[in-house]
Design a protein around this motif. Structure first.
Motif, PDB file in Angstrom:
ATOM      1  N   VAL B  65     -15.398 -47.450 -10.314  1.00  0.00           N
ATOM      2  CA  VAL B  65     -15.705 -47.312  -8.888  1.00  0.00           C
ATOM      3  C   VAL B  65     -14.401 -46.992  -8.173  1.00  0.00           C
ATOM      4  N   PRO B  66     -14.346 -45.857  -7.428  1.00  0.00           N
ATOM      5  CA  PRO B  66     -13.091 -45.517  -6.751  1.00  0.00           C
ATOM      6  C   PRO B  66     -12.682 -46.604  -5.758  1.00  0.00           C
ATOM      7  N   TRP B  67     -11.362 -46.714  -5.498  1.00  0.00           N
ATOM      8  CA  TRP B  67     -10.849 -47.772  -4.624  1.00  0.00           C
ATOM      9  C   TRP B  67     -11.462 -47.697  -3.228  1.00  0.00           C
ATOM     10  N   GLY B  68     -11.611 -46.468  -2.717  1.00  0.00           N
ATOM     11  CA  GLY B  68     -12.196 -46.307  -1.378  1.00  0.00           C
ATOM     12  C   GLY B  68     -13.594 -46.901  -1.324  1.00  0.00           C
ATOM     13  N   GLU B  69     -14.342 -46.650  -2.411  1.00  0.00           N
ATOM     14  CA  GLU B  69     -15.723 -47.157  -2.495  1.00  0.00           C
ATOM     15  C   GLU B  69     -15.711 -48.679  -2.583  1.00  0.00           C
ATOM     16  N   ARG B  70     -14.765 -49.227  -3.339  1.00  0.00           N
ATOM     17  CA  ARG B  70     -14.673 -50.697  -3.488  1.00  0.00           C
ATOM     18  C   ARG B  70     -14.410 -51.356  -2.141  1.00  0.00           C
ATOM     19  N   ILE B  71     -13.482 -50.757  -1.388  1.00  0.00           N
ATOM     20  CA  ILE B  71     -13.134 -51.350  -0.090  1.00  0.00           C
ATOM     21  C   ILE B  71     -14.332 -51.250   0.851  1.00  0.00           C
ATOM     22  N   ARG B  72     -15.001 -50.082   0.830  1.00  0.00           N
ATOM     23  CA  ARG B  72     -16.180 -49.908   1.702  1.00  0.00           C
ATOM     24  C   ARG B  72     -17.269 -50.906   1.347  1.00  0.00           C
ATOM     25  N   SER B  73     -17.390 -51.220   0.042  1.00  0.00           N
ATOM     26  CA  SER B  73     -18.461 -52.123  -0.387  1.00  0.00           C
ATOM     27  C   SER B  73     -18.251 -53.549   0.133  1.00  0.00           C
ATOM     28  N   LEU B  74     -16.991 -53.872   0.495  1.00  0.00           N
ATOM     29  CA  LEU B  74     -16.724 -55.209   1.029  1.00  0.00           C
ATOM     30  C   LEU B  74     -17.253 -55.349   2.462  1.00  0.00           C
ATOM     31  N   TRP B  75     -17.396 -54.196   3.144  1.00  0.00           N
ATOM     32  CA  TRP B  75     -17.879 -54.222   4.516  1.00  0.00           C
ATOM     33  C   TRP B  75     -19.387 -54.400   4.490  1.00  0.00           C
ATOM     34  N   PRO B  76     -19.937 -55.373   5.240  1.00  0.00           N
ATOM     35  CA  PRO B  76     -21.381 -55.615   5.154  1.00  0.00           C
ATOM     36  C   PRO B  76     -22.190 -54.404   5.588  1.00  0.00           C
ATOM     37  N   GLY B  77     -23.282 -54.174   4.870  1.00  0.00           N
ATOM     38  CA  GLY B  77     -24.154 -53.060   5.201  1.00  0.00           C
ATOM     39  C   GLY B  77     -24.962 -53.353   6.456  1.00  0.00           C
ATOM     40  N   GLN B  78     -25.777 -52.375   6.859  1.00  0.00           N
ATOM     41  CA  GLN B  78     -26.562 -52.531   8.083  1.00  0.00           C
ATOM     42  C   GLN B  78     -27.487 -53.743   7.947  1.00  0.00           C
ATOM     43  N   GLY B  79     -27.472 -54.616   8.961  1.00  0.00           N
ATOM     44  CA  GLY B  79     -28.347 -55.785   8.960  1.00  0.00           C
ATOM     45  C   GLY B  79     -27.835 -56.919   8.101  1.00  0.00           C
ATOM     46  N   ARG B  80     -26.700 -56.706   7.420  1.00  0.00           N
ATOM     47  CA  ARG B  80     -26.187 -57.775   6.557  1.00  0.00           C
ATOM     48  C   ARG B  80     -24.900 -58.366   7.113  1.00  0.00           C
ATOM     49  N   TRP B  81     -24.667 -58.136   8.379  1.00  0.00           N
ATOM     50  CA  TRP B  81     -23.405 -58.596   8.953  1.00  0.00           C
ATOM     51  C   TRP B  81     -23.530 -59.979   9.587  1.00  0.00           C
ATOM     52  N   VAL B  82     -24.781 -60.501   9.786  1.00  0.00           N
ATOM     53  CA  VAL B  82     -24.981 -61.740  10.543  1.00  0.00           C
ATOM     54  C   VAL B  82     -24.317 -62.925   9.839  1.00  0.00           C
ATOM     55  N   ILE B  83     -24.596 -63.077   8.547  1.00  0.00           N
ATOM     56  CA  ILE B  83     -24.070 -64.254   7.827  1.00  0.00           C
ATOM     57  C   ILE B  83     -22.535 -64.232   7.774  1.00  0.00           C
ATOM     58  N   PRO B  84     -21.928 -63.095   7.364  1.00  0.00           N
ATOM     59  CA  PRO B  84     -20.457 -63.088   7.378  1.00  0.00           C
ATOM     60  C   PRO B  84     -19.877 -63.313   8.775  1.00  0.00           C
ATOM     61  N   ALA B  85     -20.562 -62.767   9.809  1.00  0.00           N
ATOM     62  CA  ALA B  85     -20.043 -62.927  11.168  1.00  0.00           C
ATOM     63  C   ALA B  85     -20.090 -64.395  11.602  1.00  0.00           C
ATOM     64  N   VAL B  86     -21.217 -65.074  11.311  1.00  0.00           N
ATOM     65  CA  VAL B  86     -21.354 -66.491  11.672  1.00  0.00           C
ATOM     66  C   VAL B  86     -20.335 -67.328  10.907  1.00  0.00           C
ATOM     67  N   ALA B  87     -20.175 -67.005   9.619  1.00  0.00           N
ATOM     68  CA  ALA B  87     -19.207 -67.755   8.804  1.00  0.00           C
ATOM     69  C   ALA B  87     -17.801 -67.582   9.352  1.00  0.00           C
ATOM     70  N   GLY B  88     -17.478 -66.361   9.766  1.00  0.00           N
ATOM     71  CA  GLY B  88     -16.157 -66.088  10.335  1.00  0.00           C
ATOM     72  C   GLY B  88     -15.949 -66.855  11.627  1.00  0.00           C
ATOM     73  N   ALA B  89     -16.999 -66.876  12.488  1.00  0.00           N
ATOM     74  CA  ALA B  89     -16.886 -67.589  13.764  1.00  0.00           C
ATOM     75  C   ALA B  89     -16.679 -69.077  13.528  1.00  0.00           C
ATOM     76  N   MET B  90     -17.423 -69.630  12.567  1.00  0.00           N
ATOM     77  CA  MET B  90     -17.287 -71.065  12.268  1.00  0.00           C
ATOM     78  C   MET B  90     -15.889 -71.384  11.757  1.00  0.00           C
ATOM     79  N   ALA B  91     -15.388 -70.488  10.924  1.00  0.00           N
ATOM     80  CA  ALA B  91     -14.037 -70.711  10.390  1.00  0.00           C
ATOM     81  C   ALA B  91     -13.012 -70.695  11.514  1.00  0.00           C
ATOM     82  N   THR B  92     -13.220 -69.785  12.484  1.00  0.00           N
ATOM     83  CA  THR B  92     -12.289 -69.692  13.617  1.00  0.00           C
ATOM     84  C   THR B  92     -12.320 -70.979  14.455  1.00  0.00           C
ATOM     85  N   VAL B  93     -13.556 -71.464  14.712  1.00  0.00           N
ATOM     86  CA  VAL B  93     -13.702 -72.692  15.506  1.00  0.00           C
ATOM     87  C   VAL B  93     -13.050 -73.863  14.786  1.00  0.00           C
ATOM     88  N   LEU B  94     -13.268 -73.927  13.484  1.00  0.00           N
ATOM     89  CA  LEU B  94     -12.688 -75.021  12.690  1.00  0.00           C
ATOM     90  C   LEU B  94     -11.166 -74.992  12.761  1.00  0.00           C
TER      91      LEU B  94
END
Lengths: 180, 194
Positions: B65-94
């Motif tokens: 898998v090319p590196w560009g593709e690997r990095i892109r795959s880490l970014w959440p796809g459409q509709g899959r950003w809610v859980i990572p976003a909530v987790a990130g917000a909680m981590a920030t608050v903590l």
């Protein structure tokens, strides 16, 4: 006979169906092996080089752009691998320097004319030999030769011309008219 | 001579217009080139039998898998950003509130009870480095039935030196302290580590 396009065979491979790749190898093993032989002058080394080429192409299949011919892409890999081989060993110098006598390993089994031709091809500098072989052995159009070499079409035409001149000069050293 | 070669090369590239004005010399030159190239065309080598099978046998299991593709795959796809976003917000608050709470907890004062057995004393007072050795701030209560005096004071974490003042005139170090330290004026202070 499999009539699927190269692009659809690549898509099959990316989908995990390896049989699509077997068809691609069958389709392009001729030009790849032919180029590999002209670069190595040994059937054994040519098979190694051609095999390495197809393995690398399979590994890098994700980066293949279907806008370009698969044949040009795989031949480019082969040409680059061949250049790297020559760079890493002393064989490049031996194969390219006209002062060194080159005998094909199976010269005894070849017609005298073919032996002379084989030696002449081997003496042509790699930069001209690859486009000459692609044009007059594998029958590639100039556009595809340019893609294989990563150069412009006019530069590809110029290299083929110089390759022809070099071939004729080596086959007919006594002929002043064809000597540049 | 260069012009004649140009005609020859154009002929070899299949340009019929180039044949219109070929001189005898050029025709001869063209024949020489054509013969050499015919030989080249017949010099095609054949692929060894079983080549495809040998390639397929050593093919790697997976496609890189090319590196560009690997990095892109880490970014959440459409509709899959809610859980990572909530987790990130909680981590920030903590990080913003939790860390000061956790580290602040270790700096809070600790309630420490000091005791002295002095059944005959009329008063006992605690002085120390924690209150600048000031008198009148920490009187011990007692004596109880067993003759003990005691007081509980809040102390910050760290090392403190202290003494008891008995009957407003006698300064004694705590006989139950685990550590003592000379004060440089001929006395000995009791030491407590919080």
């Amino acid at each position: 006979m499999n009539t699927a396009s190269d692009a659809s065979l690549v898509a099959q491979c990316l989908d995990g169906r390896r049989e699509g790749y077997a068809e691609l190898v069958r389709r392009y093993q001729g030009p790849v092996f032919g180029l590999a032989y002209r670069m190595t002058r040994s059937h054994e080394d040519a098979e190694d080089l051609a095999q390495e080429t197809f393995i690398q192409a399979y590994r890098k299949l994700q980066s293949y752009d279907t806008a370009y011919p698969f044949r040009a892409w795989v031949l480019r890999i082969c040409a680059n691998r061949a250049k790297n081989r020559f760079r890493s060993t002393d064989r490049r110098r031996r194969a390219e320097e006209a002062h060194v006598e080159i005998h094909p390993p199976d010269a005894g089994a070849m017609e005298p004319d073919l032996v002379a031709l084989d030696e002449a091809i081997a003496r042509i500098p790699q930069m001209l030999r690859i486009p000459l072989v692609l044009k007059h052995v594998e029958g590639l159009p100039y556009e595809e030769i340019a893609q294989v070499l990563g150069i412009g079409i006019s530069a590809a035409k110029m290299r083929v011309k110089r390759g022809r001149d070099e071939l004729v000069r080596l086959l007919h050293p006594e002929s002043g008219r064809v000597t540049q | 001579m260069k012009g004649s070669k140009e005609h020859v090369h154009r002929m070899l590239d299949g340009d019929p217009a180039a044949s219109a004005e070929l001189s005898p010399d050029q025709t001869e030159e063209l024949a020489t080139y054509a013969k050499a190239l015919r030989g080249l065309e017949t010099a095609r080598v054949s692929v060894p039998p079983g080549f495809t099978e040998r390639v397929m046998a050593v093919l790697p299991e997976s496609i890189d898998v090319p590196w560009g593709e690997r990095i892109r795959s880490l970014w959440p796809g459409q509709g899959r950003w809610v859980i990572p976003a909530v987790a990130g917000a909680m981590a920030t608050v903590l990080c913003a509130f939790g860390v000061p709470l956790i580290t602040g907890g270790t700096n809070r004062p600790v309630e420490v009870t000091f005791e002295l057995h002095a059944p005959d004393a009329r008063s006992v007072e605690l002085i120390g480095s924690f209150n600048g050795w000031r008198r009148g701030e920490a009187a011990l209560q007692g004596p109880d039935a067993t003759g003990h005096w005691s007081v509980t004071v809040p102390l910050d974490p760290g090392r403190h030196e202290y003494l008891f003042v008995i009957d407003d005139r006698q300064m004694v170090p705590d006989p139950s302290a685990s550590l003592y330290r000379p004060d440089g004026f001929g006395r000995t202070n009791a030491v407590i580590d919080i």
